[in-house]
Structure formats: C-alpha cells, structure tokens
Design a protein around this motif. Structure first.
Motif, mmCIF file in Angstrom:
data_model
loop_
_atom_site.group_PDB
_atom_site.id
_atom_site.type_symbol
_atom_site.label_atom_id
_atom_site.label_comp_id
_atom_site.label_asym_id
_atom_site.label_seq_id
_atom_site.Cartn_x
_atom_site.Cartn_y
_atom_site.Cartn_z
ATOM 1 N N LYS A 285 -4.729 -12.032 -3.662
ATOM 2 C CA LYS A 285 -3.745 -10.961 -3.773
ATOM 3 C C LYS A 285 -3.935 -9.932 -2.659
ATOM 4 O O LYS A 285 -2.968 -9.357 -2.168
ATOM 5 C CB LYS A 285 -3.864 -10.276 -5.138
ATOM 6 C CG LYS A 285 -3.376 -11.106 -6.298
ATOM 7 C CD LYS A 285 -1.885 -11.239 -6.314
ATOM 8 C CE LYS A 285 -1.248 -10.032 -6.939
ATOM 9 N NZ LYS A 285 0.226 -10.229 -7.028
ATOM 10 N N SER B 125 -0.635 -9.337 -0.372
ATOM 11 C CA SER B 125 0.248 -8.264 -0.833
ATOM 12 C C SER B 125 0.837 -7.507 0.354
ATOM 13 O O SER B 125 0.269 -7.476 1.440
ATOM 14 C CB SER B 125 -0.502 -7.314 -1.759
ATOM 15 O OG SER B 125 -1.436 -6.603 -1.024
ATOM 16 N N ASN C 250 2.001 -4.119 0.427
ATOM 17 C CA ASN C 250 1.613 -2.722 0.575
ATOM 18 C C ASN C 250 0.112 -2.608 0.815
ATOM 19 O O ASN C 250 -0.686 -3.274 0.155
ATOM 20 C CB ASN C 250 2.007 -1.988 -0.706
ATOM 21 C CG ASN C 250 1.939 -0.506 -0.541
ATOM 22 O OD1 ASN C 250 1.059 0.002 0.150
ATOM 23 N ND2 ASN C 250 2.851 0.198 -1.159
ATOM 24 N N HIS D 242 -1.946 -1.381 -2.280
ATOM 25 C CA HIS D 242 -2.132 -2.423 -3.293
ATOM 26 C C HIS D 242 -3.227 -3.384 -2.852
ATOM 27 O O HIS D 242 -4.089 -3.791 -3.649
ATOM 28 C CB HIS D 242 -0.838 -3.209 -3.500
ATOM 29 C CG HIS D 242 0.304 -2.371 -3.965
ATOM 30 N ND1 HIS D 242 1.530 -2.893 -4.257
ATOM 31 C CD2 HIS D 242 0.393 -1.046 -4.187
ATOM 32 C CE1 HIS D 242 2.335 -1.924 -4.626
ATOM 33 N NE2 HIS D 242 1.674 -0.800 -4.588
ATOM 34 N N TYR E 77 -6.780 -4.328 -4.807
ATOM 35 C CA TYR E 77 -7.224 -5.684 -5.136
ATOM 36 C C TYR E 77 -8.534 -6.012 -4.435
ATOM 37 O O TYR E 77 -9.385 -6.713 -4.995
ATOM 38 C CB TYR E 77 -6.155 -6.703 -4.766
ATOM 39 C CG TYR E 77 -5.135 -6.880 -5.860
ATOM 40 C CD1 TYR E 77 -5.505 -7.452 -7.070
ATOM 41 C CD2 TYR E 77 -3.835 -6.471 -5.698
ATOM 42 C CE1 TYR E 77 -4.598 -7.601 -8.074
ATOM 43 C CE2 TYR E 77 -2.906 -6.616 -6.698
ATOM 44 C CZ TYR E 77 -3.292 -7.187 -7.887
ATOM 45 O OH TYR E 77 -2.389 -7.328 -8.889
ATOM 46 N N HIS F 159 3.595 -1.549 -11.995
ATOM 47 C CA HIS F 159 3.281 -2.751 -11.213
ATOM 48 C C HIS F 159 2.124 -2.528 -10.266
ATOM 49 O O HIS F 159 1.511 -3.470 -9.797
ATOM 50 C CB HIS F 159 4.527 -3.185 -10.438
ATOM 51 C CG HIS F 159 4.984 -2.159 -9.450
ATOM 52 N ND1 HIS F 159 5.616 -0.998 -9.830
ATOM 53 C CD2 HIS F 159 4.869 -2.107 -8.109
ATOM 54 C CE1 HIS F 159 5.875 -0.281 -8.753
ATOM 55 N NE2 HIS F 159 5.440 -0.931 -7.694
ATOM 56 N N ILE F 160 1.813 -1.275 -9.956
ATOM 57 C CA ILE F 160 0.731 -1.031 -9.000
ATOM 58 C C ILE F 160 -0.622 -1.266 -9.641
ATOM 59 O O ILE F 160 -1.476 -1.951 -9.092
ATOM 60 C CB ILE F 160 0.814 0.403 -8.449
ATOM 61 C CG1 ILE F 160 2.098 0.572 -7.656
ATOM 62 C CG2 ILE F 160 -0.374 0.697 -7.563
ATOM 63 C CD1 ILE F 160 2.272 1.946 -7.110
ATOM 64 N N TRP F 161 -0.823 -0.699 -10.821
ATOM 65 C CA TRP F 161 -2.195 -0.703 -11.337
ATOM 66 C C TRP F 161 -2.456 -1.748 -12.408
ATOM 67 O O TRP F 161 -3.628 -1.945 -12.774
ATOM 68 C CB TRP F 161 -2.581 0.686 -11.839
ATOM 69 C CG TRP F 161 -1.624 1.314 -12.812
ATOM 70 C CD1 TRP F 161 -0.625 2.180 -12.513
ATOM 71 C CD2 TRP F 161 -1.583 1.120 -14.219
ATOM 72 N NE1 TRP F 161 0.042 2.546 -13.638
ATOM 73 C CE2 TRP F 161 -0.526 1.919 -14.700
ATOM 74 C CE3 TRP F 161 -2.334 0.377 -15.118
ATOM 75 C CZ2 TRP F 161 -0.203 1.958 -16.050
ATOM 76 C CZ3 TRP F 161 -2.010 0.430 -16.458
ATOM 77 C CH2 TRP F 161 -0.937 1.219 -16.908
#
Lengths: 177, 97
Positions: free
Chosen positions: A18, A22, A24, A27, A31, A91-93
């Motif tokens: 991830k 990903s 961003n 993000h 991860y 969705h971010i965390w």
C-alpha cells in the motif's frame, strides 16, 4: 509462535504494498509507519528486542518525522486548497488503524503468554549487542559518526536557499565571475 | 529462518518495484527506505539463526546509514522543488554541465 510470525509478515507485506502504490504521500507515510511496526513485531518474535525498539524509535520516530516535515513544507498540489474537514475522512485512517490494531493484539498475546510461548529462535539481549558494538565494531561506530556529521553538514549545505546580494559591488563581482 | 529471508526478499522486491515504477521522487525515497529496511530484516534473521549479536550490530549501522541518507535526500528534494516547482523526476531529465 509461527502463526504470529506469519500474521505479522502478511501485515508487513500488505502495508508495504500500500505504501508503494498509494497516490497521496501522507497516506503512503501512514502505511509505511504501520509496515515498520509490523517488522518491529517480527524482530520481537525473532528474539531481537533491542532492534525492535530501535526500529520504532529511529525509523518510525525520527526518519518518518523528517518525511512529514518535508511533505508539509513542500505543500504539494491541491493539498493547500483542500478543505480541512476532508483531512480526517474515514478512508485515510481506517486501513492503517486496522493493521496496527492487529499488531497490537499480537503484541498483547506475546506479552501475556510470555512463558508459554517460546520465541522462534534464541534471544539476543541488548547487553550482548552493546558489548560487541563497542569492542569488535568500534571502528565502524566511528565511521558511522563521520557519516552522520557529513550528513548533517551536507543537508545544511544543500538545503539552504540562494543568497540574495544587496550590495552593489558584490553584485558586480558575482556577475563577472 | 527461510520464512524470514523470504519475507525480506519480498519486501525488497516491493521496494525495488517502487523505485522503478513511481515517478514521484518522494515515493522513490520511501521505496529506498523500504529496501534498506528489508536488508536490515535479513541481517536480523540471520543473526537470530546463529544466536549471534552481529546481525543486530549490522542493523544499527544500516539504521545510521538510512538516517544520513534520508536527511541529504530530503534536502535534495527541497532544492529540486525550489528549482523546478515540481517533484516529478521526468521534469529533471536534462543535464546542465
């Protein structure tokens, strides 16, 4: 104990994939921190508690803070325009939280069943590492000190902005050379 | 032992793929971190296999190297952003001697 190792390694692989995939940067950093936590749990299982602590403190602590600092300093793309309420969207965390909670449960399991669950291999305690580090590898420690000081000076030198020359005479000299 | 080395190899390959595929220079630096971390994991696994502390000592050196590398790399990223107003590596594809 093998099951714990497999769970932790699967989580590490998922989190690393991830990270790389990903879009961003923030993000990806979240991860990557989770992946470092997973690898730290693996170190703990392997019987290297000192390395596990260092992984958290130095990697997930200081190096990731550097990354966050630079990403916030660059203030990339639409990040500055984006509304602030969108920054804490689910969705971010959610992904990183699920993986870290799984790792935390593993850690709790290891700590609670400490006597009943033998480590995968023989444990190497921090005292042995320290003795070896400052006897046999003392030269390499000093080379590491050289590397760090040159890293500091290099980062300072590269990171500084172009000087603006206000003085007339110096400005001419700068143009001539 | 084998599983640990396999995990290190998989993580290293993910990092390598990241360096090769991504065009964003921050992601390339992150992928390099992943690769260094995988190398450290391999050292720890080998050290644990033989019950020696050498693996952890090597891990500490890798950590030192990663810290120095990241500080210089991030300074270079800032310089690149000031020069090109972008962190895409395709922008910085020409040399200026």
């Amino acid at each position: 104990m093998n099951t714990l190792f497999y769970i932790a390694s699967a989580l590490a692989i998922i989190a690393t994939a991830k990270t790389v995939s990903s879009k961003n940067a923030i993000h990806a950093l979240l991860y990557l921190i989770v992946s470092l936590l997973a690898i730290s749990v693996i170190f703990f299982i392997m019987g290297a508690p000192f390395a596990a602590a260092l992984e958290i403190i130095i990697y997930a602590g200081s190096i990731m803070v550097l990354f966050v600092f630079v990403i916030m300093m660059l203030n990339l793309g639409s990040a500055g325009v984006r509304k602030e309420d969108g920054l804490f969207g689910r969705h971010i965390w959610v992904g990183p939280s699920i993986i870290s909670i799984a790792l935390f449960l593993e850690m709790l399991y290891i700590l609670i069943h400490q006597s009943g669950a033998p480590v995968l291999m023989k444990e190497v305690d921090p005292a042995t590492v320290g003795k070896l580090l400052f006897s046999k590898y003392i030269l390499v420690v000093e080379l590491g000190a050289f590397l760090l000081i040159s890293g500091i000076i290099g980062a300072y030198h590269i990171g500084q902005k172009d000087k603006v020359i206000h003085h007339r005479f110096l400005q001419n000299e700068n143009n001539n050379s | 032992m084998e599983q640990g080395l396999l995990l290190a190899a998989v993580l290293f390959c993910i990092g390598l793929g990241g360096v090769l595929l991504r065009r964003d220079i921050i992601f390339m630096l992150l992928s390099i971190e992943v690769m260094l971390n995988a190398a450290g994991l391999a050292f720890i696994v080998a050290g644990a296999k033989w019950g020696q502390a050498d693996g952890q000592v090597m891990f500490i050196f890798i950590l030192t190297m990663a810290a120095a590398e990241v500080s210089v790399g991030l300074a270079l990223i800032i310089q690149m952003f000031m020069k090109f107003k972008s962190i895409d590596t395709d922008v910085a594809s020409t040399m200026n001697g």
